[in-house]
Every structure is written in structure tokens, then in C-alpha cells.
Design a protein around this motif. Structure first.
Motif: not given
Length: 613
Positions: A326-351
Motif C-alpha cells: 500500500x501507500x502508493x503516494x508516499x514520497x516523503x520520509x522523516x526518521x529520527x532514530x534517537x535511540x539508535x535501534x534501527x539497522x542500516x539494512x532496515x533503512x536501506x530496505x525501506x528506502x
């Protein structure tokens, strides 16, 4: 006929006047008073009242507080209720006469709390119904609470378009009072509603969010709710069902929470149901994403911008799943990972999963996998902010600038780099001078960059420039080995700086140019309280010597064409900006408003903000 009897004309003139000017206008005569009173009362940022016709901007000790005006009106209305049947004409207070004109109201619970009255030896201002009269009435009536006054204010403001409330939701009396406000006192007229609460109940355990969701009026366009969890009580109340009709006009929702004791922020059970009602939602700001409401998120088919303020470990995986289905029109993303819990691989896969190219990307940190995913979207990028991008190289930045035809904003300065020594020592925190010049080896002409006609904001550090002119540190100490690049021949420094300025001169739409070290806390009290001993670190890690001089002698005059420039930042850079350069900037950059630069490094305020107007 008076000139301002024409409402449209009064509106046009009033739009160019500040509150002090409007306050003067209403005192001219009766006609002007009638014309400008609605404009004076249109926006209410309390407490700034002096008289029934004027806002006080001078912080005089005799000013009448917003609470006193509201209290006067509240007590007067209570008096009228007691005198029902006496058939007396009620006296109208300033607030009852003019509350109907308020369109934009910002109201904090503390604004209506009792405040000490300052003494004054000067004459007291006169108003239609004096505060002294209100005090006399108060002797026969019980003192209202701040939340009771809040309800009274909302009842009087019958034409609100924007409403901002903030307060404390602590303990059973407050729980019930806030429920009463949300259930029956919120007006139906606002299109923009914002509520901020310091609450003893966390977001998922509070009765306020479900109640607020159920009470949203179909005319609402923007909703913002922020809960700061400051206690451990549970706000127990049955969840009200409310309406299930779609909120067709709602295009922006911000529901966030903050807690010092928890990292996982659960949302109430009513949240997915509310999301499904927002059928035309375009902007969504949340603290985190939960698997329990992923289907509701997928139903927001018009969503274009998503901001996640403190994602949990699985948030990006959940978002990636939603992007696949879904989310066919989502084209702007802001992620403030202030606890540094997400991985580089997860961010890359999402983008890499978006159904269309990303228009805006803002990430607090980014590793090599994330950077490679970002590079695939240069053709669509308009705004890119990578503040702690350890995977970003100088070559990556140049590639983005040279191949992004729609790019309007690029930010690569590190957040708070003056305390993050690990990031500060990383070689990939700046653009090398050679890469930034980007000349054709065969002709030595600068290669054309795709962003030259679109870029408005550039906040990036450029380094690697020889500066043999520097003989002492910023704190007037002897230079240490390797601190300054000396260069291969005497004219090399000016030649390199000239080529860099040639490149910047091509970006004719620039409105904000910051080339110095990032210092987002320019005006913070914490920054000003730093001990002077800490500032000695500026000699090395905290100060840049391999930078542009920004002097006319080094070629600053080449930037004469940046006529749209409004902000220039050269904080903690070894520049040679003097009086002559400042005069040139004011003359050649007509829109320049501010310049941030290094001040006295031995003071507690080691920067200065220069007003260039």
C-alpha cells in the motif's frame, strides 16, 4: 463616509500592521475602533493585554494579564446567572465583547493560573470594567480553577479557526476536567486543533486520545496531540464510540508521545479506527509504528509524508511491509532514530521498497547500505537531510548535487558535532575541495550540475583547502603539526578558493548557505553555560582551518549573483570576514538577513549572530 468603513480596505491595511500599531489605531476614533478591533483580536497569544482595546508589547509592570480579563468575564457571567429574573441589562466585559473576533487562540493552562500582581507606583490603566470590580465580585463567588477558566474561554470564542491548548493532566481532578473540555467545550469551528499535555497517564492508557478522536468535527483539517508521560497513574474511563463517519477534510495528523521511562510507545486501541476515518490523509507524524495498526496505515492511500520520531526496533520492517502492499503516494520520509535501534539494512530496505521515487528524505544517521539506497533516487529528490551519515562520502555528495535536477535542500552537517568526537574524526564528514570543484580534466572547465537552477539550501562543510595565511590557532596558540594545510605553491590556496566560489556562484537560487561546523544549539542556554575550559578544544576538533576565507581578496566578490541569499553561516571557521566584507554583503545581497559566525572563543558565547538587514 470614513475611509475604513469599507471592510476590505481595513483588512488590507491591517494586514501590514503589528499588534502595537493596531492597538494605536483603535484609539483614534469610534470609526477606526470599529474597523480595527476585529483585527486586533484576531490572534491571541496571551498574556499581552494592557487595556480592553490594546495589546501590551512593552512588558510594563502595570499590564493587565490575560487571566485577569478572563476572570473578570467569568465572574461577571456567574453574577448574571445569580441575578436571573431581575431584568437588568448585564454589563459586557472586554472579553465578552470581543471574544467572537478571535480566530487564532494559543492558550496554556498556566496562562490562567493565579500570578503574583507586580507593584507599580505609576498610574493604573483604565478599562471598561475594572479588575478591581472583578475582585469585588470574587468576594461573593468561589475562585475558579484554571481549567474552569479554560472552558469559559472556549465558550466565548465562537469563531475560532486555529486552537492550540497546552496543560497538565495530573491526577483524578485534572483527568475529569480535561475529559470535560474535550467532550463538550471544544468548539466545532477550528480547522486546526493542537493539544499538548503533560500527563501522569501514558498515551495508550489515557482516556483523552480516544475521546478526542471520537469528538473530531468533520470540518477539522489538522489535528495534533502530544502527550508527555510524567507519572504512572492510569486515566481510567470508558472509551466512547463517537462517530464513524469519514473525516474527508483531515489532511494532517500528529499524534506523538514522550516518556523518560519507556522506549516502546504503544497507541490506544482506538487509533487504527481513527486512521481509517482519515480517508484523505496526506501527512502523518507518529512516535513509532506498531504491527497492530499496519492495516489501518495501508488504508491511507493518499498519504505523502510520514514522520517517525522514535522508531522501535521493528518499526521500519513494519513500514517496509506496508510499502509493499500500500501507500502508493508516499514520497516523503522523516526518521529520527534517537535511540539508535534501527539497522542500516532496515533503512536501506525501506528506502528501496517505495512504489515511486522519494521526494524528501530526512534521516538522523545513515550507513553505507542506506546511502546506496538514497543514491538511486537522485532523479526525484527535492530535499535531503543526512545529519549523522557515517556512510556518506565526499564523492556521494557531489554525485547527489550533480545528478539531482529537482534538489532544493541538502543538509549534511552533523547534529551537535561539537560533542560527538567519533563523528567529528570521521573523514567523510565534509566535501573535499577537489570533489566540490568537479572540473573536467581535459578542459579544466567546471562540469555542469543538475541542481544549479533549483538548490535553495546548502548546509555542508567544504574542507581540504590549503591555508598558509593561518599562523596561530583561533585561541592565539601555536599551531600543531598537521593542523593547517600549507599547500604546494604560494598561490594554490587562492586558486582553489576561487574555483570553489565559481561553483557556488552557479547556484543562483540559494537562500541559505552554511559552510561552517554545525551548531544547531546557537541560541540554547546549555551552549552558553559551557565552561571556558571546554572551548579550548576548538583549537583542534572544534574549529576548521582548511576552509574558505570568505574575504574579498580570496574571491568572495564572485558570489555577487546570489541575490536570493537570506542566511549565511560560517560558525567555527577560520574566515577573514571584516568590515569591508560585511559592507559588500549588505550591498550585493539585498535579501540577506542573518550571518552566523564565530565570536570570541574564550567567552561562554563563542559565536555571534549578525543582523545584516
Amino acid at each position: 463616509m470614513n475611509l475604513f468603513d469599507i471592510t476590505e480596505l481595513a483588512e488590507q491595511v491591517g494586514s501590514h500592521l503589528n499588534q502595537h500599531d493596531l492597538s494605536s489605531c483603535v484609539r483614534v476614533n469610534k470609526s477606526w475602533n470599529t474597523a480595527f478591533i476585529p483585527l486586533l483580536w484576531r490572534t491571541v497569544p496571551p498574556p499581552r493585554y494592557r487595556t480592553s482595546e490594546g495589546w501590551n508589547l512593552d512588558h510594563q509592570p502595570h499590564r493587565i494579564s490575560f487571566r485577569q480579563l478572563v476572570l473578570e468575564d467569568y465572574l461577571s457571567s456567574q453574577q448574571e446567572q445569580r441575578r436571573e429574573g431581575e431584568h437588568k441589562c448585564p454589563a459586557r466585559t472586554a472579553f465578552s465583547r470581543n471574544g467572537r473576533w478571535i480566530r487564532d487562540l494559543g492558550l496554556s493552562q498556566s496562562d490562567l493560573s493565579p500570578q503574583p500582581v507586580p507593584s507599580s507606583s505609576g498610574p493604573q490603566p483604565s478599562i471598561h470594567s475594572s479588575v478591581a470590580a472583578a475582585a469585588a465580585i470574587a468576594t461573593a463567588l468561589p475562585e475558579p480553577t484554571d481549567l474552569e477558566l479554560t472552558r469559559h474561554v472556549l465558550q466565548q470564542c465562537t469563531s475560532l479557526q486555529r486552537l492550540r491548548l497546552s496543560g497538565m493532566n495530573e491526577g483524578a481532578p485534572h483527568f475529569e476536567s480535561w475529559r470535560s473540555i474535550v467532550r463538550s467545550s471544544l468548539p466545532d469551528t477550528p480547522t486546526d486543533l493542537s493539544i499538548k499535555l503533560d500527563s501522569e497517564a501514558k498515551l495508550s492508557a489515557s482516556s483523552i486520545p480516544p475521546l478526542l478522536f471520537s469528538q473530531c468535527h468533520p470540518s477539522l483539517r489538522k489535528l495534533s496531540l502530544h502527550v508527555s508521560h510524567v507519572g504512572h497513574e492510569v486515566d481510567e474511563a470508558e472509551e466512547e464510540s463517537g462517530e464513524d463517519e469519514p473525516l474527508l477534510l483531515m489532511n494532517e495528523v500528529r499524534v506523538t508521545c514522550e516518556s523518560f521511562s519507556e522506549r516502546v510507545h504503544a497507541y490506544p486501541p482506538s487509533w487504527p479506527r481513527f486512521l481509517r476515518r482519515c480517508t484523505n490523509l496526506e501527512t502523518l507524524v507518529v512516535t513509532s509504528i506498531d504491527q497492530t495498526w499496519i492495516q489501518a496505515l495501508e488504508a491511507c492511500v493518499h498519504l505523502r509524508k510520514l514522520e517517525i520520531q522514535a522508531p522501535c526496533e521493528d518499526s521500519l520492517k513494519v513500514l517496509t511491509t506496508a510499502l509493499k502492499t500500500g501507500l502508493p503516494n508516499l514520497d516523503s520520509i522523516y526518521i529520527n532514530d534517537k535511540y539508535y535501534v534501527t539497522t542500516d539494512e532496515d533503512k536501506a530496505a525501506m528506502l528501496s521498497t517505495g512504489l515511486q521515487g522519494w521526494r524528501s528524505i530526512t534521516l538522523q544517521d545513515a550507513g553505507p547500505f542506506t546511502i546506496e539506497a538514497v543514491m538511486k533516487h537522485c532523479s526525484t529528490l527535492e530535499n535531503l537531510s543526512l545529519r549523522m551519515a557515517l556512510g556518506l562520502t565526499s564523492a556521494h555528495v557531489v554525485k547527489i548535487l550533480s545528478s539531482s535536477p529537482n534538489l532544493q535542500s541538502l543538509i549534511t552537517l552533523a547534529e551537535d558535532d561539537y560533542t560527538n568526537f567519533k563523528f567529528k574524526n570521521n573523514e567523510n564528514t565534509y566535501i573535499s575541495a577537489k570533489d566540490f570543484i568537479d572540473a573536467d580534466p581535459s578542459s579544466e572547465f567546471l562540469k555542469p550540475w543538475a541542481c544549479e537552477s533549483s538548490l535553495k539550501i546548502l548546509r555542508a562543510k567544504i574542507g581540504g583547502i590549503p591555508r598558509p595565511d593561518i599562523t596561530r590557532t583561533c585561541t592565539d596558540r601555536p599551531l600543531r603539526d598537521g593542523m593547517v594545510i600549507q599547500g604546494s605553491y604560494p598561490a594554490q590556496s587562492r586558486e582553489i578558493q576561487g574555483r570553489i566560489l565559481d561553483r557556488l556562484a552557479r547556484m543562483t537560487r540559494l537562500e541559505r548557505l552554511e559552510l561552517g561546523n554545525e551548531d544547531r544549539a546557537l541560541d540554547s542556554e546549555e551552549r552558553r553555560r559551557m565552561p571556558t575550559t571546554f572551548l579550548t578544544a576548538m583549537d583542534g576538533l572544534e574549529f576548521q582551518y582548511d576552509c574558505l576565507e570568505m574575504s574579498l581578496g580570496s574571491g568572495l566578490w564572485k558570489l555577487e549573483g546570489l541575490k536570493e541569499l537570506r542566511v549565511l553561516g560560517v560558525v567555527r571557521m577560520a574566515t577573514r570576514i571584516g568590515d569591508e566584507e560585511e559592507r559588500w554583503m549588505k550591498e550585493c545581497w539585498p535579501k540577506l538577513e542573518l550571518m552566523y559566525r564565530t565570536g570570541n572563543p574564550w567567552s561562554r558565547r563563542n559565536y555571534e549572530v549578525v543582523d545584516m538587514k
